[in-house]
Design a protein around this motif. Structure first.
Motif, PDB file in Angstrom:
ATOM      1  N   THR A 151      43.098 -27.980   6.470  1.00  0.00           N
ATOM      2  CA  THR A 151      42.154 -28.716   7.319  1.00  0.00           C
ATOM      3  C   THR A 151      42.019 -30.171   6.872  1.00  0.00           C
ATOM      4  O   THR A 151      41.931 -31.088   7.713  1.00  0.00           O
ATOM      5  CB  THR A 151      40.786 -28.028   7.290  1.00  0.00           C
ATOM      6  N   THR A 152      42.015 -30.403   5.549  1.00  0.00           N
ATOM      7  CA  THR A 152      41.958 -31.769   5.045  1.00  0.00           C
ATOM      8  C   THR A 152      43.200 -32.546   5.457  1.00  0.00           C
ATOM      9  O   THR A 152      43.118 -33.742   5.794  1.00  0.00           O
ATOM     10  CB  THR A 152      41.824 -31.765   3.513  1.00  0.00           C
ATOM     11  N   ARG A 153      44.337 -31.900   5.461  1.00  0.00           N
ATOM     12  CA  ARG A 153      45.551 -32.588   5.914  1.00  0.00           C
ATOM     13  C   ARG A 153      45.456 -32.968   7.387  1.00  0.00           C
ATOM     14  O   ARG A 153      45.897 -34.057   7.778  1.00  0.00           O
ATOM     15  CB  ARG A 153      46.772 -31.703   5.682  1.00  0.00           C
ATOM     16  N   ARG A 154      44.901 -32.101   8.212  1.00  0.00           N
ATOM     17  CA  ARG A 154      44.751 -32.437   9.636  1.00  0.00           C
ATOM     18  C   ARG A 154      43.826 -33.656   9.816  1.00  0.00           C
ATOM     19  O   ARG A 154      44.064 -34.492  10.682  1.00  0.00           O
ATOM     20  CB  ARG A 154      44.211 -31.231  10.397  1.00  0.00           C
ATOM     21  N   SER A 165      62.636 -39.160   3.503  1.00  0.00           N
ATOM     22  CA  SER A 165      61.893 -38.549   4.611  1.00  0.00           C
ATOM     23  C   SER A 165      60.957 -37.453   4.115  1.00  0.00           C
ATOM     24  O   SER A 165      59.827 -37.318   4.596  1.00  0.00           O
ATOM     25  CB  SER A 165      62.873 -37.978   5.638  1.00  0.00           C
ATOM     26  N   THR A 166      61.423 -36.657   3.148  1.00  0.00           N
ATOM     27  CA  THR A 166      60.567 -35.603   2.587  1.00  0.00           C
ATOM     28  C   THR A 166      59.387 -36.191   1.827  1.00  0.00           C
ATOM     29  O   THR A 166      58.273 -35.653   1.879  1.00  0.00           O
ATOM     30  CB  THR A 166      61.390 -34.693   1.670  1.00  0.00           C
ATOM     31  N   PHE A 167      59.613 -37.282   1.118  1.00  0.00           N
ATOM     32  CA  PHE A 167      58.515 -37.937   0.396  1.00  0.00           C
ATOM     33  C   PHE A 167      57.420 -38.376   1.364  1.00  0.00           C
ATOM     34  O   PHE A 167      56.231 -38.182   1.096  1.00  0.00           O
ATOM     35  CB  PHE A 167      59.066 -39.134  -0.384  1.00  0.00           C
ATOM     36  N   ARG A 168      57.840 -38.958   2.494  1.00  0.00           N
ATOM     37  CA  ARG A 168      56.850 -39.400   3.477  1.00  0.00           C
ATOM     38  C   ARG A 168      56.175 -38.224   4.167  1.00  0.00           C
ATOM     39  O   ARG A 168      54.954 -38.226   4.373  1.00  0.00           O
ATOM     40  CB  ARG A 168      57.520 -40.296   4.506  1.00  0.00           C
ATOM     41  N   GLY A 169      56.968 -37.218   4.557  1.00  0.00           N
ATOM     42  CA  GLY A 169      56.393 -36.091   5.275  1.00  0.00           C
ATOM     43  C   GLY A 169      55.546 -35.177   4.415  1.00  0.00           C
ATOM     44  O   GLY A 169      54.660 -34.480   4.925  1.00  0.00           O
ATOM     45  N   HIS A 170      55.820 -35.142   3.089  1.00  0.00           N
ATOM     46  CA  HIS A 170      55.077 -34.275   2.170  1.00  0.00           C
ATOM     47  C   HIS A 170      53.889 -34.984   1.540  1.00  0.00           C
ATOM     48  O   HIS A 170      53.102 -34.358   0.822  1.00  0.00           O
ATOM     49  CB  HIS A 170      56.041 -33.795   1.075  1.00  0.00           C
ATOM     50  N   PHE A 171      53.753 -36.286   1.803  1.00  0.00           N
ATOM     51  CA  PHE A 171      52.723 -37.078   1.124  1.00  0.00           C
ATOM     52  C   PHE A 171      51.324 -36.645   1.525  1.00  0.00           C
ATOM     53  O   PHE A 171      50.442 -36.495   0.664  1.00  0.00           O
ATOM     54  CB  PHE A 171      52.937 -38.556   1.435  1.00  0.00           C
ATOM     55  N   LEU A 172      51.083 -36.444   2.815  1.00  0.00           N
ATOM     56  CA  LEU A 172      49.737 -36.082   3.266  1.00  0.00           C
ATOM     57  C   LEU A 172      49.329 -34.707   2.759  1.00  0.00           C
ATOM     58  O   LEU A 172      48.158 -34.484   2.441  1.00  0.00           O
ATOM     59  CB  LEU A 172      49.676 -36.124   4.797  1.00  0.00           C
ATOM     60  N   GLY A 173      50.274 -33.781   2.664  1.00  0.00           N
ATOM     61  CA  GLY A 173      49.948 -32.456   2.129  1.00  0.00           C
ATOM     62  C   GLY A 173      49.538 -32.519   0.669  1.00  0.00           C
ATOM     63  O   GLY A 173      48.565 -31.867   0.251  1.00  0.00           O
ATOM     64  N   VAL A 174      50.272 -33.292  -0.131  1.00  0.00           N
ATOM     65  CA  VAL A 174      49.923 -33.443  -1.551  1.00  0.00           C
ATOM     66  C   VAL A 174      48.601 -34.178  -1.710  1.00  0.00           C
ATOM     67  O   VAL A 174      47.772 -33.832  -2.567  1.00  0.00           O
ATOM     68  CB  VAL A 174      51.060 -34.164  -2.293  1.00  0.00           C
ATOM     69  N   LEU A 175      48.382 -35.195  -0.875  1.00  0.00           N
ATOM     70  CA  LEU A 175      47.109 -35.922  -0.938  1.00  0.00           C
ATOM     71  C   LEU A 175      45.933 -35.022  -0.566  1.00  0.00           C
ATOM     72  O   LEU A 175      44.861 -35.102  -1.195  1.00  0.00           O
ATOM     73  CB  LEU A 175      47.167 -37.128  -0.007  1.00  0.00           C
ATOM     74  N   LEU A 189      54.145 -37.883   9.980  1.00  0.00           N
ATOM     75  CA  LEU A 189      53.847 -36.637  10.674  1.00  0.00           C
ATOM     76  C   LEU A 189      55.081 -35.937  11.238  1.00  0.00           C
ATOM     77  O   LEU A 189      54.948 -34.863  11.821  1.00  0.00           O
ATOM     78  CB  LEU A 189      52.871 -36.895  11.823  1.00  0.00           C
ATOM     79  N   LYS A 190      56.259 -36.503  11.100  1.00  0.00           N
ATOM     80  CA  LYS A 190      57.426 -35.911  11.743  1.00  0.00           C
ATOM     81  C   LYS A 190      57.870 -34.648  11.014  1.00  0.00           C
ATOM     82  O   LYS A 190      57.567 -34.435   9.833  1.00  0.00           O
ATOM     83  CB  LYS A 190      58.569 -36.912  11.808  1.00  0.00           C
ATOM     84  N   ASP A 191      58.619 -33.818  11.741  1.00  0.00           N
ATOM     85  CA  ASP A 191      59.137 -32.567  11.201  1.00  0.00           C
ATOM     86  C   ASP A 191      60.333 -32.887  10.309  1.00  0.00           C
ATOM     87  O   ASP A 191      61.401 -33.294  10.782  1.00  0.00           O
ATOM     88  CB  ASP A 191      59.544 -31.635  12.345  1.00  0.00           C
ATOM     89  N   VAL A 192      60.186 -32.690   9.001  1.00  0.00           N
ATOM     90  CA  VAL A 192      61.227 -33.102   8.063  1.00  0.00           C
ATOM     91  C   VAL A 192      62.492 -32.240   8.185  1.00  0.00           C
ATOM     92  O   VAL A 192      63.600 -32.779   8.127  1.00  0.00           O
ATOM     93  CB  VAL A 192      60.680 -33.100   6.622  1.00  0.00           C
ATOM     94  N   PRO A 193      62.425 -30.905   8.332  1.00  0.00           N
ATOM     95  CA  PRO A 193      63.670 -30.141   8.522  1.00  0.00           C
ATOM     96  C   PRO A 193      64.477 -30.584   9.735  1.00  0.00           C
ATOM     97  O   PRO A 193      65.706 -30.694   9.665  1.00  0.00           O
ATOM     98  CB  PRO A 193      63.171 -28.698   8.662  1.00  0.00           C
ATOM     99  N   LYS A 194      63.823 -30.880  10.853  1.00  0.00           N
ATOM    100  CA  LYS A 194      64.544 -31.377  12.024  1.00  0.00           C
ATOM    101  C   LYS A 194      65.136 -32.760  11.754  1.00  0.00           C
ATOM    102  O   LYS A 194      66.237 -33.081  12.227  1.00  0.00           O
ATOM    103  CB  LYS A 194      63.612 -31.426  13.234  1.00  0.00           C
ATOM    104  N   SER A 195      64.419 -33.572  10.993  1.00  0.00           N
ATOM    105  CA  SER A 195      64.955 -34.875  10.627  1.00  0.00           C
ATOM    106  C   SER A 195      66.206 -34.740   9.765  1.00  0.00           C
ATOM    107  O   SER A 195      67.158 -35.516   9.909  1.00  0.00           O
ATOM    108  CB  SER A 195      63.888 -35.687   9.888  1.00  0.00           C
ATOM    109  N   ALA A 196      66.221 -33.752   8.864  1.00  0.00           N
ATOM    110  CA  ALA A 196      67.415 -33.512   8.046  1.00  0.00           C
ATOM    111  C   ALA A 196      68.604 -33.083   8.905  1.00  0.00           C
ATOM    112  O   ALA A 196      69.749 -33.481   8.652  1.00  0.00           O
ATOM    113  CB  ALA A 196      67.113 -32.451   6.986  1.00  0.00           C
TER     114      ALA A 196
END
Length: 334
Positions: free
Chosen positions: A175-178, A224-234, A197-204
């Protein structure tokens, strides 16, 4: 007078205005030679006026019937239809890049399927160790072990409490990520929000279709993974730090405990700082290792599955590696 002379010329020569002509047909050769001699002797600026004695005038449609006969009658109609199709259909194909940002529901963590998977995983994590057999020690007697097993039943309440806490933690992180995604959409540029916010597997998968060199491909997927995974880690960092701060104030305001001196309060503040620092190091290591693992996994396996496997392994291995490093190098437990 000039108009009368022009009309008399048109009456005598009806084809005068229907064909191309030059000044040679209007002026005498003597006048042309005189003009050319004067132009040659005159300065350069007069060249644009006299054109070396040759001044041609022609209609723009001269030769069009011959071109139509050579190319066909429907040549110009085909050009018109082709240009119409290009501007109507292909204009959208070559337009500027659009960054379509799709936000997931704010309470997507409470969807029945997601919530059920989170609950099952949490209960399995804390109840599976109870099913593992415990081998008896060599110095223990069998009768004593049987009496201990009969006298002390298995505690099922404590794993249940831990499972509930884990469920609350995971739903809070999602919920915090949303919420952070909505902040990113409103307060950063559209291009950066799309990258976060993009889908990283599709980007790969898309990057794999470009036939990039291996090193370039690994770097692009890692970024791309660093950017897409950043909000989840934050989001995970915010939740864990919030829990630590809550426990700190709870220990200060607990009415069951007697008033403590300033030394105990300062020690608790130092302990809170250590916990926040440890959480920050673990989250940063998780983000870095997950990004590198995603890039390597996408290069070794299929792009989509390899990216997910590498990201998951790096996310788990990062905090363990940092903890082991600080324990062995600095003798610190984080």
């Amino acid at each position: 007078m000039a108009a009368i002379a022009l009309m008399d010329m048109l009456r005598r020569n009806p084809n005068f205005g229907g064909q191309g002509f030059s000044s040679r047909g209007l002026f005498s050769a003597k006048f042309v030679g005189t003009s050319a001699t004067f132009a040659a002797a005159a300065p350069f600026a007069f060249g644009s006026l006299f054109r070396n004695g040759v001044m041609q005038v022609a209609y723009c449609d001269v030769g069009v019937p011959a071109a139509e006969e050579a190319l066909g009658e429907d040549y110009f109609s085909r050009i018109h239809s082709a240009s119409t199709n290009i501007f109507q259909n292909d204009a959208l194909k070559y337009s500027t890049k659009q960054y379509d940002v799709t936000l997931k529901p704010l309470f997507s963590a409470f969807h029945w399927k997601t919530f059920a998977m989170t609950s099952i995983r949490s209960f399995l994590i804390f109840y599976m160790p109870l099913l593992e057999p415990r081998p008896p020690k060599e110095d223990e007697d069998d009768d004593f072990l049987e009496e201990q097993l009969v006298g002390k039943p298995v505690d099922l309440v404590a794993p249940f409490h831990r499972s509930v806490k884990q469920i609350v933690r995971e739903t809070s992180v999602v919920t915090t990520r949303r919420v952070l995604e909505r902040f990113a959409v409103h307060y950063v540029s559209q291009r950066m929000a799309w990258k976060l916010l993009k889908d990283v597997p599709k980007s790969a998968v898309r990057k794999a279709g470009r036939r990039l060199p291996t090193s370039t491909y690994i770097f692009c997927v890692t970024r791309s993974t660093f950017r897409g995974h950043f909000l989840g880690v934050l989001a995970s960092w915010n939740v864990q730090v919030g829990v630590d701060i809550y426990q700190f104030f709870k220990s200060l305001w607990n009415p069951d405990v007697e008033e403590e001196d300033d030394a105990d309060t300062s020690s608790k503040v130092i302990l809170l700082g250590k916990r926040v620092s440890a959480t920050t190091l673990k989250c940063c290591s998780s983000l870095v290792f997950a990004s590198i693992g995603a890039g390597v996994g996408a290069a070794l396996f299929r792009p989509s599955a390899g990216q997910w496997i590498g990201c998951t392994i790096g996310d788990l291995a990062g905090p363990v590696a940092v903890t082991f490093f600080f324990k062995e190098a600095f003798h610190l437990s984080i």
